[in-house]
Design a protein around this motif. Sequence first.
Motif, mmCIF file in Angstrom:
data_model
loop_
_atom_site.group_PDB
_atom_site.id
_atom_site.type_symbol
_atom_site.label_atom_id
_atom_site.label_comp_id
_atom_site.label_asym_id
_atom_site.label_seq_id
_atom_site.Cartn_x
_atom_site.Cartn_y
_atom_site.Cartn_z
ATOM 1 N N MET A 153 36.375 42.087 37.798
ATOM 2 C CA MET A 153 37.554 41.231 37.892
ATOM 3 C C MET A 153 37.826 40.807 39.341
ATOM 4 O O MET A 153 38.408 39.752 39.590
ATOM 5 C CB MET A 153 38.783 41.940 37.327
ATOM 6 C CG MET A 153 38.719 42.221 35.837
ATOM 7 S SD MET A 153 40.254 42.944 35.169
ATOM 8 C CE MET A 153 41.292 41.459 35.080
ATOM 9 N N GLY A 154 37.426 41.644 40.285
ATOM 10 C CA GLY A 154 37.665 41.332 41.688
ATOM 11 C C GLY A 154 39.079 41.644 42.138
ATOM 12 O O GLY A 154 39.500 41.218 43.233
ATOM 13 N N ILE A 155 39.812 42.378 41.320
ATOM 14 C CA ILE A 155 41.180 42.785 41.641
ATOM 15 C C ILE A 155 41.391 44.214 41.140
ATOM 16 O O ILE A 155 40.690 44.656 40.232
ATOM 17 C CB ILE A 155 42.244 41.853 41.010
ATOM 18 C CG1 ILE A 155 42.010 41.715 39.500
ATOM 19 C CG2 ILE A 155 42.264 40.502 41.694
ATOM 20 C CD1 ILE A 155 43.062 40.874 38.786
ATOM 21 N N PRO A 156 42.347 44.946 41.719
ATOM 22 C CA PRO A 156 42.606 46.296 41.217
ATOM 23 C C PRO A 156 43.237 46.270 39.827
ATOM 24 O O PRO A 156 43.985 45.343 39.496
ATOM 25 C CB PRO A 156 43.580 46.874 42.250
ATOM 26 C CG PRO A 156 44.226 45.686 42.884
ATOM 27 C CD PRO A 156 43.179 44.610 42.891
ATOM 28 N N ILE A 157 42.900 47.252 39.012
ATOM 29 C CA ILE A 157 43.519 47.424 37.698
ATOM 30 C C ILE A 157 44.540 48.551 37.813
ATOM 31 O O ILE A 157 44.202 49.663 38.221
ATOM 32 C CB ILE A 157 42.471 47.759 36.622
ATOM 33 C CG1 ILE A 157 41.468 46.609 36.477
ATOM 34 C CG2 ILE A 157 43.144 48.052 35.286
ATOM 35 C CD1 ILE A 157 40.336 46.900 35.501
#
Length: 218
Positions: free
Chosen positions: A190-194
């Motif tokens: 995703m390229g972002i933190p979950i």
Amino acid sequence: MAEARFNDISIVSCGTMSLELNFLKKEGFLDTPQILYTRPGLHQDTPELERQLVRQIEQAKQKTPYVLVVYGGKFCYVNIDQPTRLMQTIITEQGPSVARIEATHCMDMIASEAEREQIAAEAAGGEPVWWMTPGWIKFRKDVFKGWDKGLANENFPKHTGGAIVLDGVGYMDDFMAENPETFLEYSDWMGIPIIPWPVSLDRFKRLLLDQAEILHAR
């Protein structure tokens, strides 16, 4: 909260919400005779979504006099070829014994827009957030079917507040403990933190009860 009465109501739902619905059935809130699911991720294939949804509703009618559909009204069904054909159009066509939960999408079933804004302020400093429920984690291959890294890069990184998972069933704790590498791979893709965010299922229960009351009043 009022006592649930779903013993004469079948539930037909997107499979993405199976974690929450199965949880409510197990704890005794949903005394429904059956829950039927369509395949997760069908918001990307509206003709198939409609086929599966109508088929499951017809099957549900064979067992109970009422059917409650757990699908969002605004974002789950977008018919490009027939823009005026909405999710509610499909539901209305099934007759007065069928009702749909009053929510725009699965995240809205779990937390209202105001609640999501509050969570975003607390968890992401008000930055744009990509919202998910645990089903978006469990059924990733279906929900993001056909997505490659390029498409992911076009959509996710602009959500600078990260991806927040509205978890009302405790799924994320177990998932991260048992599948830490998969969790990290998902976040990297995703390229972002979950960000797992524990919530109650009170809103979901209330929305289900509201439609049960409407069905019984018809």
